[in-house]
Design an enzyme around this catalytic site. Structure first.
Site, PDB file in Angstrom:
ATOM      1  N   ASP A   1       9.943  17.133 -23.605  1.00  0.00           N
ATOM      2  CA  ASP A   1      10.178  16.393 -22.104  1.00  0.00           C
ATOM      3  C   ASP A   1      11.264  15.828 -22.264  1.00  0.00           C
ATOM      4  O   ASP A   1      11.054  14.243 -22.828  1.00  0.00           O
ATOM      5  CB  ASP A   1       8.520  16.072 -21.312  1.00  0.00           C
ATOM      6  CG  ASP A   1       8.731  15.571 -20.105  1.00  0.00           C
ATOM      7  OD1 ASP A   1       9.888  16.027 -19.590  1.00  0.00           O
ATOM      8  OD2 ASP A   1       7.737  14.888 -20.160  1.00  0.00           O
ATOM      9  N   MET A   2      11.839  15.960 -21.644  1.00  0.00           N
ATOM     10  CA  MET A   2      13.300  14.902 -21.322  1.00  0.00           C
ATOM     11  C   MET A   2      12.717  13.323 -20.713  1.00  0.00           C
ATOM     12  O   MET A   2      11.625  13.629 -19.658  1.00  0.00           O
ATOM     13  CB  MET A   2      14.407  15.665 -20.363  1.00  0.00           C
ATOM     14  CG  MET A   2      14.933  17.100 -20.860  1.00  0.00           C
ATOM     15  SD  MET A   2      15.296  16.744 -22.237  1.00  0.00           S
ATOM     16  CE  MET A   2      16.505  15.659 -23.175  1.00  0.00           C
TER      17      MET A   2
ATOM     18  N   TYR B   1      17.184  13.230 -14.922  1.00  0.00           N
ATOM     19  CA  TYR B   1      18.137  12.876 -13.678  1.00  0.00           C
ATOM     20  C   TYR B   1      18.950  11.726 -14.341  1.00  0.00           C
ATOM     21  O   TYR B   1      20.397  11.670 -13.933  1.00  0.00           O
ATOM     22  CB  TYR B   1      17.706  12.860 -12.590  1.00  0.00           C
ATOM     23  CG  TYR B   1      17.948  14.735 -11.762  1.00  0.00           C
ATOM     24  CD1 TYR B   1      17.328  15.122 -12.927  1.00  0.00           C
ATOM     25  CD2 TYR B   1      17.341  14.711 -10.350  1.00  0.00           C
ATOM     26  CE1 TYR B   1      16.730  16.671 -12.525  1.00  0.00           C
ATOM     27  CE2 TYR B   1      16.854  15.601 -10.338  1.00  0.00           C
ATOM     28  CZ  TYR B   1      16.209  16.651 -10.859  1.00  0.00           C
ATOM     29  OH  TYR B   1      16.067  17.949 -10.788  1.00  0.00           O
TER      30      TYR B   1
ATOM     31  N   ARG C   1      11.438   1.281 -14.534  1.00  0.00           N
ATOM     32  CA  ARG C   1      10.052   0.777 -14.207  1.00  0.00           C
ATOM     33  C   ARG C   1       9.745  -0.298 -14.781  1.00  0.00           C
ATOM     34  O   ARG C   1       8.319  -1.338 -14.493  1.00  0.00           O
ATOM     35  CB  ARG C   1       9.311   2.168 -15.438  1.00  0.00           C
ATOM     36  CG  ARG C   1      10.228   3.787 -14.617  1.00  0.00           C
ATOM     37  CD  ARG C   1       9.381   4.286 -15.403  1.00  0.00           C
ATOM     38  NE  ARG C   1      10.447   5.376 -15.237  1.00  0.00           N
ATOM     39  CZ  ARG C   1       9.179   6.874 -16.180  1.00  0.00           C
ATOM     40  NH1 ARG C   1       8.103   6.811 -16.448  1.00  0.00           N
ATOM     41  NH2 ARG C   1      10.071   7.900 -15.607  1.00  0.00           N
TER      42      ARG C   1
ATOM     43  N   ASP D   1      13.531  20.162 -17.675  1.00  0.00           N
ATOM     44  CA  ASP D   1      14.120  18.900 -18.564  1.00  0.00           C
ATOM     45  C   ASP D   1      12.766  19.161 -18.705  1.00  0.00           C
ATOM     46  O   ASP D   1      12.462  17.830 -19.503  1.00  0.00           O
ATOM     47  CB  ASP D   1      13.467  17.123 -17.425  1.00  0.00           C
ATOM     48  CG  ASP D   1      12.525  17.356 -16.793  1.00  0.00           C
ATOM     49  OD1 ASP D   1      11.706  18.055 -16.440  1.00  0.00           O
ATOM     50  OD2 ASP D   1      12.326  15.987 -15.972  1.00  0.00           O
ATOM     51  N   GLU D   2      12.097  20.262 -19.042  1.00  0.00           N
ATOM     52  CA  GLU D   2      11.254  20.772 -20.197  1.00  0.00           C
ATOM     53  C   GLU D   2      11.550  22.068 -20.799  1.00  0.00           C
ATOM     54  O   GLU D   2      11.310  22.927 -20.007  1.00  0.00           O
ATOM     55  CB  GLU D   2       9.751  20.437 -18.933  1.00  0.00           C
ATOM     56  CG  GLU D   2       8.915  21.036 -18.790  1.00  0.00           C
ATOM     57  CD  GLU D   2       8.581  21.031 -17.682  1.00  0.00           C
ATOM     58  OE1 GLU D   2       6.946  20.348 -18.583  1.00  0.00           O
ATOM     59  OE2 GLU D   2       7.634  21.042 -16.907  1.00  0.00           O
TER      60      GLU D   2
END
Length: 682
Positions: free
Chosen positions: A18-19, A23, A60, A120-121
């Site tokens: 998983d990236m 984006y 985050r 992206d996965e």
């Protein structure tokens, strides 16, 4: 509904890659000055700063979440950099992210079967690679272990934070571990290497989960982010699943998950363990009940599909609140943009990947002005896909109106232009059921050689592959494929030579034209026949007249015109022009025996002037059927002669020498040699 599939083996090694905030990483690669700073990618809609669709880990840490809008994110983190997605045709353009994802997939697929699950996965089946490593260089035999492997998180290991790495090293290098754990340890080495390769070649970091099936690998990949990997040994499955909220499980976020909570009081996966398989089957059916019983125990038999390309193409847009679409004119305006984008992506896929899509589907969300709380959904509609922006738009409009009629269940006035009784809040188009074109397929028209074409005559015409491609789809896409096979190509079958000009008429029209000409030239066949030597009784022979081939029967004599037309149709059919290349004609390379006969019996070979100013050639062999051909000299492209067998080249060049000919009275284009002319008008 979910499908219950038994696991083929609990010794599989499956990884889910998983990236990390993908984006944002793509934008940071474009603008390196953004690296290390709080960053978010927002929608192009500028209302309240735009909706956040990706948030960096730096942002985050300040409390920025994807549910926020740009203005709210700035109030939480004033230093945040907001980057808007590219815009095309009045909507977000995700092409740069899709292309970046393809870069990652190309690297990950080097080690095993690869399934691209989204932009992206990716899922990887590394079982074979792990088996090979275990047999050749098992982990316990390695003296040096890469630091990225030691940083892996292995569920079930209990140790002080300062001793975790040493505990992971010991787990990886255990010589007394069972085979399943040894394979997972090998998988940790392979995934760590792939992740480092992705970072080196693309500048993107990614996280991964390594387990015995897809379900567990996906759950593990999100547990330790960013740029880390997590291993799920067999003995740790229960401890992983029991506390997990039921709605976090794949395929349980909708109605089925709600039913488990409301009807059975199941809030975690552990709660599901108290129900027997029979009880779950009684409540949800045999298949779904078995699937629920399996996932509660970490059992999942889904295979990693070999797919590095997307299995569908889609484009759409939401129109919330007052922005909803209320007229057919507005619908058509947006469908036109969607059709243009979809047609463009399909063309690229066809050109680059040699694939065609077969089904066009329209999805929409709507509400009625008089029933704002109505639960009735706008029905999705599908039809065979026809390539081209105009055709896609035409079909999409028909699908929308069919869906609207069903949604409103009222008279046609309800969906007329200007109606305000409904509103569309989401609209999208997708192309699916994508299949590969058979390898070796090339434009059929390249076999009509032009003056600038130099395809080698030694390349065999593979009509079987072309025919399979032309009849690949019965859902409407074949009409485009047939068209595509006629368009100018930059490849010439296997040798890759260039070609400049191709006929633009449809193959189906040509097939009918060939049939008509066959009947029209039957009288000419009789004239040729009268000049021939007799052949053995009941031995069929082949007359090649221009582009047509007619079967005769020596015992039966000349047939009527209708009979010959029927025989031609029975032999060739009308489904494809390809069949006209399957008969013996005057441009066909002679067999070795035929060449010898021609050399030994030159007395029996002659050239006869034709009434149309051309040359009629008659070849006779001792034990062969004769082949009669007529050529119109001024319509033969000299470049074609070089492509003929050497023995035939000499004879044809003799015909092409200047000589006195009768006036040309044959209508131009009446024989196949017209298509070989360098001066033909297409």
């Amino acid at each position: 509904m979910p499908v219950a599939r038994p696991e083929s083996s609990d010794s599989r090694v499956i990884a889910h890659v998983d990236m990390d905030c993908f984006y944002v990483q793509v934008e940071q690669r474009k603008q390196p000055e953004l690296r290390g700073h709080p960053t978010a990618v927002v929608q192009y809609n500028a209302w309240k700063g735009g909706g956040l669709i990706a948030v960096s880990y730096e942002a985050r840490s300040f409390g920025v979440k994807r549910s926020m809008r740009g203005d709210e994110a700035k109030s939480v983190c004033p230093e945040i950099q907001l980057v808007r997605v590219p815009v095309a045709r009045g909507k977000a353009d995700l092409s740069i992210y899709r292309n970046a994802g393809s870069e990652v997939v190309a690297i990950l697929s080097r080690k095993g079967r690869c399934e691209r699950a989204s932009i992206d996965e990716v899922y990887l089946d590394l079982t074979d690679a792990a088996e090979k490593m275990l047999s050749e260089t098992p982990p316990e035999s390695l003296e040096v272990i890469d630091d990225e492997v030691i940083k892996s998180h292995v569920l079930g290991i209990s140790a002080e934070p300062s001793d975790v790495r040493q505990a992971v090293r010991e787990w990886i290098c255990r010589s007394n571990a069972d085979r399943r754990d040894k394979l997972l340890a090998c998988g940790a080495f392979i995934v760590a290497e792939l992740r480092m390769q992705v970072l080196k070649e693309t500048q993107f970091s990614c996280s991964a989960g390594i387990a015995h099936n897809k379900m567990l690998a996906k759950l593990a990949s999100g547990m330790n982010k960013p740029a880390q990997q997590t291993v799920v040994p067999f003995v740790s499955i229960k401890s992983l699943l029991e506390p997990l909220p039921i709605r976090k499980m794949k395929q349980l976020g909708g109605k089925l998950g709600c039913s488990l909570q409301d009807d059975l009081g199941v809030n975690t996966v552990g709660d599901l363990l108290q129900f027997s398989e029979g009880r779950l089957q009684e409540r949800y059916g045999i298949n779904t009940g078995t699937w629920l019983w399996n996932i509660a125990r970490g059992i999942n038999g889904d295979e990693v599909e070999s797919r590095v390309l997307p299995k569908s193409h889609g484009t759409g847009k939401t129109f919330p609140g007052l922005n909803c679409l209320k007229t057919i004119a507005a619908i058509e305006r947006w469908l036109s943009k969607f059709s243009e984008e979809l047609a463009e992506r399909l063309e690229v896929d066809l050109e680059q990947n040699k694939r065609i899509a077969q089904t066009l589907t329209l999805h929409a969300s709507a509400h009625k002005a008089t029933e704002s709380q109505s639960q009735k959904k706008f029905p999705s509609k599908s039809c065979p896909l026809r390539y081209g922006t105009t055709k896609i738009l035409e079909d999409a409009l028909n699908l929308f109106q069919a869906g609207l009629r069903e949604y409103l269940s009222s008279s046609s006035k309800a969906y007329g232009n200007g109606c305000s009784g409904w509103g569309i809040t989401n609209l999208s188009l997708s192309a699916s059921k994508i299949v590969d074109i058979p390898s070796g397929t090339c434009s059929i028209m390249k076999y009509f050689h032009t003056q600038d074409q130099s395809c080698s005559s030694t390349k065999e015409f593979n009509d079987k592959e072309i025919f399979e491609a032309a009849t690949l789809s019965t859902s409407g896409s074949e009409s485009y494929l047939m068209k595509h096979l006629q368009e100018p190509q930059t490849e010439c079958h296997e040798d890759g030579t260039k070609m400049n000009t191709l006929m633009q008429t449809h193959l189906e029209d040509e097939s009918r034209m060939f049939e008509d000409k066959a009947c029209a030239q039957t009288n000419f066949s009789r004239e040729i026949s009268s000049l021939s030597t007799p052949v053995k009784k009941n031995e069929p022979q082949l007359d090649s007249v221009g582009e047509d081939a007619v079967i005769k029967d020596a015992a039966g004599g000349n047939r009527s015109r209708d009979q010959k037309g029927k025989a031609l149709k029975e032999k060739q059919g009308t489904s494809s022009i390809l069949q006209f290349f399957q008969t013996k004609n005057c441009f066909q390379e002679p067999k070795e025996e035929s060449v010898n006969d021609m050399q030994e019996t030159t007395e029996s070979s002659c050239s006869v002037p034709s009434e149309s100013g051309g040359i009629r050639s008659l070849h006779r062999g001792a034990d062969q059927s004769r082949v009669d051909c007529i050529y119109k000299i001024d319509e033969i492209d000299p470049n074609v002669v070089d492509e003929l067998p050497r023995e035939i080249q000499e004879e044809v060049r003799a015909w092409l020498r200047p000589q006195k000919r009768a006036n040309n009275t044959m209508r131009r284009g009446s024989s196949i040699t017209h298509y070989f002319s360098p001066n033909k008008n297409l």
